[in-house]
Scaffold this active site. Structure first.
Site, PDB file in Angstrom:
ATOM      1  N   GLY A 156      59.610  31.656  -9.576  1.00 43.18           N
ATOM      2  CA  GLY A 156      60.485  30.505  -9.628  1.00 43.18           C
ATOM      3  C   GLY A 156      59.772  29.293  -8.852  1.00 43.18           C
ATOM      4  O   GLY A 156      60.576  28.156  -9.139  1.00 43.18           O
ATOM      5  N   ARG A 159      55.033  30.236 -14.104  1.00 41.22           N
ATOM      6  CA  ARG A 159      55.017  28.846 -14.335  1.00 41.22           C
ATOM      7  C   ARG A 159      54.045  28.141 -13.376  1.00 41.22           C
ATOM      8  O   ARG A 159      53.199  27.421 -13.956  1.00 41.22           O
ATOM      9  CB  ARG A 159      56.438  28.057 -14.338  1.00 41.22           C
ATOM     10  CG  ARG A 159      56.430  26.735 -14.692  1.00 41.22           C
ATOM     11  CD  ARG A 159      57.650  26.015 -14.264  1.00 41.22           C
ATOM     12  NE  ARG A 159      58.920  26.657 -14.555  1.00 41.22           N
ATOM     13  CZ  ARG A 159      59.486  26.514 -15.440  1.00 41.22           C
ATOM     14  NH1 ARG A 159      59.585  25.773 -16.461  1.00 41.22           N
ATOM     15  NH2 ARG A 159      60.718  27.452 -15.582  1.00 41.22           N
ATOM     16  N   TYR A 173      66.215  22.722 -23.261  1.00 38.43           N
ATOM     17  CA  TYR A 173      66.702  22.583 -21.966  1.00 38.43           C
ATOM     18  C   TYR A 173      66.666  20.968 -21.655  1.00 38.43           C
ATOM     19  O   TYR A 173      66.938  20.341 -20.563  1.00 38.43           O
ATOM     20  CB  TYR A 173      65.727  23.172 -20.725  1.00 38.43           C
ATOM     21  CG  TYR A 173      65.272  24.543 -20.991  1.00 38.43           C
ATOM     22  CD1 TYR A 173      66.158  25.466 -20.892  1.00 38.43           C
ATOM     23  CD2 TYR A 173      63.975  24.922 -21.520  1.00 38.43           C
ATOM     24  CE1 TYR A 173      65.928  26.957 -21.194  1.00 38.43           C
ATOM     25  CE2 TYR A 173      63.668  26.262 -21.588  1.00 38.43           C
ATOM     26  CZ  TYR A 173      64.590  27.382 -21.204  1.00 38.43           C
ATOM     27  OH  TYR A 173      64.231  28.721 -21.378  1.00 38.43           O
ATOM     28  N   CYS A 218      63.699  20.864 -39.624  1.00 41.00           N
ATOM     29  CA  CYS A 218      64.739  20.254 -40.096  1.00 41.00           C
ATOM     30  C   CYS A 218      65.937  20.489 -39.081  1.00 41.00           C
ATOM     31  O   CYS A 218      66.849  21.333 -39.687  1.00 41.00           O
ATOM     32  CB  CYS A 218      65.139  20.832 -41.568  1.00 41.00           C
ATOM     33  SG  CYS A 218      63.747  20.487 -42.491  1.00 41.00           S
TER      34      CYS A 218
HETATM   35  N1  LLP Z   1      60.609  37.217 -12.050  1.00 42.18           N
HETATM   36  C1  LLP Z   1      62.008  37.253 -12.825  1.00 42.18           C
HETATM   37  C2  LLP Z   1      62.751  38.424 -12.791  1.00 42.18           C
HETATM   38  C3  LLP Z   1      62.367  36.337 -13.756  1.00 42.18           C
HETATM   39  O1  LLP Z   1      63.470  36.339 -14.635  1.00 42.18           O
HETATM   40  C4  LLP Z   1      61.402  35.055 -13.807  1.00 42.18           C
HETATM   41  C5  LLP Z   1      61.504  34.188 -14.944  1.00 42.18           C
HETATM   42  C6  LLP Z   1      60.111  34.863 -13.119  1.00 42.18           C
HETATM   43  C7  LLP Z   1      59.944  36.047 -12.333  1.00 42.18           C
HETATM   44  C8  LLP Z   1      59.281  33.872 -13.434  1.00 42.18           C
HETATM   45  O2  LLP Z   1      59.440  32.642 -13.144  1.00 42.18           O
HETATM   46  P1  LLP Z   1      58.783  31.502 -12.895  1.00 42.18           P
HETATM   47  O3  LLP Z   1      57.731  31.679 -11.685  1.00 42.18           O
HETATM   48  O4  LLP Z   1      57.978  31.350 -14.042  1.00 42.18           O
HETATM   49  O5  LLP Z   1      59.834  30.533 -12.555  1.00 42.18           O
HETATM   50  N2  LLP Z   1      62.065  29.516 -20.341  1.00 42.18           N
HETATM   51  C9  LLP Z   1      62.340  28.798 -19.063  1.00 42.18           C
HETATM   52  C10 LLP Z   1      62.176  29.634 -17.966  1.00 42.18           C
HETATM   53  C11 LLP Z   1      63.026  30.945 -17.819  1.00 42.18           C
HETATM   54  C12 LLP Z   1      62.747  31.827 -16.449  1.00 42.18           C
HETATM   55  C13 LLP Z   1      63.068  33.324 -16.623  1.00 42.18           C
HETATM   56  N3  LLP Z   1      62.726  34.129 -15.764  1.00 42.18           N
HETATM   57  C14 LLP Z   1      61.740  27.608 -19.120  1.00 42.18           C
HETATM   58  O6  LLP Z   1      60.956  27.265 -20.124  1.00 42.18           O
HETATM   59  O7  LLP Z   1      61.946  26.598 -18.150  1.00 42.18           O
END
Ligand code: LLP
Length: 418
Positions: free
Chosen positions: A239, A276, A316, A342
């Site tokens: 996150g 991310r 988003y 489109c």
């Molecule tokens: N762990 C779990 C259980 C998750 O659901 C997620 C992301 C992560 C870890 C990794 O989170 P990160 O470190 O990447 O923030 N498509 C969206 C983001 C969706 C995230 C879903 N879960 C975007 O493009 O911003």
């Protein structure tokens, strides 16, 4: 911090001019920087060095086999949410004992595959799933190791679509119900309780939601301990945000500084699931300007990357910085940068002030390494783009551009239409 920088007005990926790659491999093109990946992975490893931990890369952010191989080679594990991601992780050489499996809708086939592969643990999201894992494990005479995913009801103050840890969300089990669920899990014959999990959202730009959520979890773990349930793996999810525009998110070191003191004197193995913050700024999407169009109310730059290549702006309203691949002294203009699809929602940016660009020139969409290619699709029958990894002066094609034949390969024509 990343290694996409200008040199004498030209954007470079490490030691390679981005334009050279765009010409060689074509556009739209995803380019990743190895040095940036390494820097971001090491930032986690170094920050949490003093506490037993496991970095489980969130495969959903980028599932390219070479990226996963990089994670494996550096001792990382994986956070998966499907059988497909498990397949990708294993194929890339990520050790099964470093794989954790979340997601609210695991199927029997997927559960079987994970059991057979001997993953570290299932992060269970409901009572029904817990019972199903117990049933499936019993059928194949195995014991399933689980953590329960707790929904700590903490607002991470990020985009509503990527907030996951509030009561109203489908994810996890509320703290109120969790004790009962843990009691059930301990009674189930084919379940081995080893952990606790939470993930409250993505693109979080403050430390405080992580601290609050962990504190809540620890109070709960103490309650569990009184009940005789001991937790070995504490999984705090992913996150951590990245700078897309002017955000100043904490870095892994800031996170560790605030979290590790809360964990000292406790014998956990800490699991972190970043996606991310490892791969986001390590990737860009390069696109070519096809046409300039003066609309009735707006000016448009029409490029060859569409929402099928990068859906985040459309989905988003996400902001991605747009940089000219070759910087020239030109006047600034306000325009929408749009793709060929489109749909009116097919844009990379709206009302963006950028330096005027000409037909045929390239634009780099920054911060596209996470949830870029992995969310791409074939909408409008567009082959998905190629991916290239740059390491110093070298560049490697890590995914071929799809062909028109790839688009129809799995289709069949029933006899009556032949
Ligand atoms: N762990 C779990 C259980 C998750 O659901 C997620 C992301 C992560 C870890 C990794 O989170 P990160 O470190 O990447 O923030 N498509 C969206 C983001 C969706 C995230 C879903 N879960 C975007 O493009 O911003």
């Amino acid at each position: 911090m990343h290694f996409f920088k200008y040199r004498s007005g030209e954007l470079y990926a490490e030691e390679v001019p981005v334009k050279k790659l765009a010409v060689k491999y074509g556009t739209p093109l995803y380019i990743y920087s190895y040095k940036t990946l390494l820097r971001h992975f090491r930032a986690y490893a170094d920050a949490f060095n003093d506490y037993p931990h496991l970095i489980c890369f969130a495969i959903k952010s980028n599932s390219n086999t070479s990226i996963l191989r990089f994670i494996a080679k550096n001792g990382g594990g994986a956070d998966i949410v499907s059988g497909g991601e498990l397949h990708a992780a294993l194929k890339a050489g990520i050790k099964p004992e470093k794989i954790v499996y979340a997601g609210v809708g695991k199927t029997e086939d997927e559960i079987n595959f994970a059991l057979k592969s001997k993953i570290l643990m299932f992060n269970v999201e409901s009572e029904a799933e817990l019972r199903e894992i117990n049933r499936v494990a019993g059928k194949v005479k195995k014991k399933a190791s689980v953590a329960l995913r707790i929904n700590p009801d903490i607002d991470p103050e990020t985009h509503p679509y990527i907030t996951t840890g509030l009561r109203k969300h489908k994810f996890g089990i509320s703290i109120e119900k969790a004790l009962e669920h843990y009691r059930l899990a301990s009674r189930l014959e084919n379940i081995n309780v080893i952990g606790i999990h939470k993930h409250i959202g993505s693109q979080i730009t403050k430390v405080s939601p992580f601290v609050e959520a962990l504190k809540k979890l620890l109070v709960f773990v103490d309650k569990l301990s009184i009940q005789g349930v001991e937790i070995k793996y504490l999984d705090i999810g992913g996150g951590l945000g990245i700078p897309y525009k002017d955000e100043e998110p904490p870095v892994p070191k800031d996170l560790a500084k605030h979290l590790i003191p809360l964990l000292k004197d406790r014998n956990f193995t800490l699991i972190i699931e970043p996606g991310r913050s490892i791969v986001g700024n390590a990737g860009i999407l390069v696109t070519k300007t096809l046409y300039l169009k003066k609309g009735e109310e707006k000016d448009f730059i029409i490029v060859d990357a569409g929402m099928n290549d990068l859906v985040r702006p459309s989905f988003y309203g996400a902001y991605h910085n747009l940089l000219p691949v070759v910087r020239k002294k030109r006047q600034a203009v306000k325009c929408d940068v749009v793709g060929p699809i489109c749909e009116s929602s097919d844009f990379l940016a709206t009302d963006r002030v950028i330096n005027k660009i000409n037909q045929g020139e390239y634009i780099a969409v920054m911060g596209a390494g996470a949830y870029g290619f992995s969310m791409s699709s074939n909408y409008n029958s567009r082959p998905r783009s190629a991916e290239v990894l740059v390491k110093g002066r070298e560049h490697f094609l890590i995914r071929k551009r799809e062909t028109y034949n790839d688009l129809t390969r799995n289709e069949r024509i029933p006899a009556f239409l032949k």
